[in-house]
Design a protein around this motif. Structure first.
Motif, PDB file in Angstrom:
ATOM      1  N   GLY A 111     -22.776 -22.993 108.180  1.00  0.00           N
ATOM      2  CA  GLY A 111     -23.448 -22.484 106.993  1.00  0.00           C
ATOM      3  C   GLY A 111     -24.623 -21.584 107.326  1.00  0.00           C
ATOM      4  O   GLY A 111     -24.769 -20.496 106.757  1.00  0.00           O
ATOM      5  N   GLU A 115     -24.854 -17.403 106.777  1.00  0.00           N
ATOM      6  CA  GLU A 115     -25.897 -16.748 105.981  1.00  0.00           C
ATOM      7  C   GLU A 115     -26.604 -15.658 106.771  1.00  0.00           C
ATOM      8  O   GLU A 115     -26.854 -14.569 106.254  1.00  0.00           O
ATOM      9  CB  GLU A 115     -26.903 -17.784 105.489  1.00  0.00           C
ATOM     10  N   VAL A 138     -20.613 -19.274 100.474  1.00  0.00           N
ATOM     11  CA  VAL A 138     -21.796 -20.118 100.676  1.00  0.00           C
ATOM     12  C   VAL A 138     -22.476 -20.419  99.343  1.00  0.00           C
ATOM     13  O   VAL A 138     -22.820 -21.580  99.042  1.00  0.00           O
ATOM     14  CB  VAL A 138     -22.782 -19.426 101.646  1.00  0.00           C
ATOM     15  N   ASN A 141     -20.386 -22.638  96.965  1.00  0.00           N
ATOM     16  CA  ASN A 141     -20.455 -24.032  97.378  1.00  0.00           C
ATOM     17  C   ASN A 141     -21.778 -24.663  96.947  1.00  0.00           C
ATOM     18  O   ASN A 141     -21.814 -25.828  96.527  1.00  0.00           O
ATOM     19  CB  ASN A 141     -20.298 -24.131  98.895  1.00  0.00           C
TER      20      ASN A 141
END
Length: 215
Positions: A111, A115, A138, A141
């Motif tokens: 994650g 990003e 991302v 979610n």
């Protein structure tokens, strides 16, 4: 001396006969008339690719920078603990508290790096569909994890912030990066729709795997 009114061949795309190849104007030929009536308008087939749209291109650059800076900063918080962030270990514990039951450290790395990398690519306008699709996964979610807390951001609850970021990522997925980007001469800038649909499906699939396989 008589000249033929037809200056191009019948094989021109869409049956249109271009009078000035570089001007963007064309002269339409009717099959029932030897002399066509010129239509004084732009042929828009190539216009979106070749013409500069100052306001539009600058606006897309602003959206890319805003989304890239916001999510890139969050990624740096998660991976390196910068800007008062939690770091990998604490972020992994947060994922466990949010219902993830396995591989929380791996998910934390995935994650955070997604990003950072996606934000960097988006700011540069490089591989824009990949970057926008990854950031959409991302943020989508994050919306899923917080939707039960309500829409408005009250303290730590609410998903409005994540929804806004997801909306920007979704928009960039289908608009492309604009001309102020490294991707300026790529197929996905000229015709972003097919790539947008493909990476939207991939983003949805990634979120589905996270929800079903790790929770």
């Amino acid at each position: 001396m008589a000249y033929s009114a037809r200056v191009t061949t019948q094989s021109d795309e869409y049956g249109r006969h271009n009078v000035f190849e570089d001007s963007g104007y064309y002269e339409a030929q009717r099959p029932d008339s030897e002399i066509a009536e010129p239509e004084d308008r732009l042929a828009y087939d190539d216009a979106p690719v070749s013409r500069w749209h100052g306001g539009l291109d600058f606006g897309l650059l602003v959206l890319r920078i805003v989304l890239g800076v916001a999510l890139g900063a969050h990624g740096l918080q998660k991976v390196f603990g910068l800007f008062g962030g939690p770091g990998i270990a604490e972020f992994a514990r947060t994922l466990a508290e949010q219902g993830y039951t396995s591989q929380t450290t791996v998910l934390a790395w995935v994650g955070g790096v997604t990003e950072i990398a996606g934000s960097g690519l988006l700011i540069l306008g490089l591989f824009t569909p990949v970057a926008a699709g990854a950031l959409l996964a991302v943020t989508a979610n994050a919306v899923y994890l917080t939707y039960h807390q309500g829409f408005f951001q009250h303290g730590e609850g609410g998903f409005e912030y994540h929804a806004v970021l997801a909306g920007v990522a979704l928009a960039l997925l289908f608009t492309g990066p604009g001309r102020i980007a490294i991707d300026v001469h790529t197929p996905w800038r000229r015709k972003p729709w097919p790539f947008g649909i493909a990476f939207l499906i991939l983003a949805a699939g990634a979120v589905a795997v996270l929800i079903t396989a790790f929770r």
